[in-house]
Design an enzyme around this catalytic site. Structure first.
Site, short mmCIF file in Angstrom:
data_model
loop_
_atom_site.label_atom_id
_atom_site.label_comp_id
_atom_site.label_asym_id
_atom_site.label_seq_id
_atom_site.Cartn_x
_atom_site.Cartn_y
_atom_site.Cartn_z
N HIS A 104 0.85 -1.13 0.02
CA HIS A 104 -0.08 0.02 0.03
C HIS A 104 0.79 1.39 0.06
O HIS A 104 0.72 2.13 0.87
CB HIS A 104 -0.98 0.17 1.23
CG HIS A 104 -1.85 -1.20 1.33
ND1 HIS A 104 -2.91 -1.38 0.44
CD2 HIS A 104 -1.73 -2.22 2.11
CE1 HIS A 104 -3.60 -2.45 0.64
NE2 HIS A 104 -2.67 -3.26 1.90
N CYS A 105 1.79 1.40 -0.98
CA CYS A 105 2.79 2.31 -0.98
C CYS A 105 2.63 2.85 -2.40
O CYS A 105 2.24 2.42 -3.37
CB CYS A 105 4.15 1.86 -0.96
SG CYS A 105 5.70 2.84 -0.87
#
Length: 163
Positions: free
Chosen positions: A35-36
């Site tokens: 989730h970057c």
């Protein structure tokens, strides 16, 4: 001093993998997160792996939740992101710490060999370490260095495996 080939890590499926299994290969070690902002680099890493695997490149992904809690899930969640969303076929390992007292020995070793601009710390997700075919750490790349930007270093290392 420990060498790269004396280290091991646990795969995402729970198997112990010795880095000695990669002897003679050019290894790109990457700390990853699902989730970057850099997560789309999975696609570029997979493209490099597919393009150069036959010449000796292997990419090793190590999920990490130390930066902005961007890898909160377990092995199943990580698998979905890597394998389903990005079609990753390179080896993925269990979630590790890359900084601090609980840092995985592989990352302690790589940070000692290639300290980077923050000394012995990793700045963020998708920091990359290129380890030569002889097991010697060659180069460290910042998270903003996309897989496409490091391709030249990979080509050079594959052409000159002892350098």
């Amino acid at each position: 001093m420990t060498s790269f080939y004396q280290l091991s890590a646990t795969s995402l499926s729970g198997q112990q993998i010795a880095m000695a299994d990669y002897a003679g290969k050019l290894v790109l070690v990457v700390n990853t997160a699902s989730h970057c902002g850099f997560t789309p680099q999975y696609a570029g890493l997979e493209a490099l792996y597919k393009k150069y695997a036959a010449q000796g490149l292997v990419v090793l992904g190590f999920p990490c939740n130390q930066f902005g809690k961007q890898e909160p899930g377990g092995a199943d969640d990580i698998s979905r992101t890597c394998y389903i969303n990005y079609g990753v076929s390179f080896p993925m390992f269990e979630k590790v710490d890359v900084n601090g007292a609980a840092a995985h020995p592989l990352f302690r070793y790589l940070k000692d060999a290639l300290p980077g601009v923050l000394g012995g710390r990793i700045k963020w997700n998708f920091t990359k370490f290129l380890v030569g075919c002889d097991g010697k750490p060659l180069k460290r790349f910042a998270p903003i260095s996309t897989p496409e930007k490091i391709e030249t270093a990979i080509i050079t290392a594959l052409k000159n495996p002892g350098e």
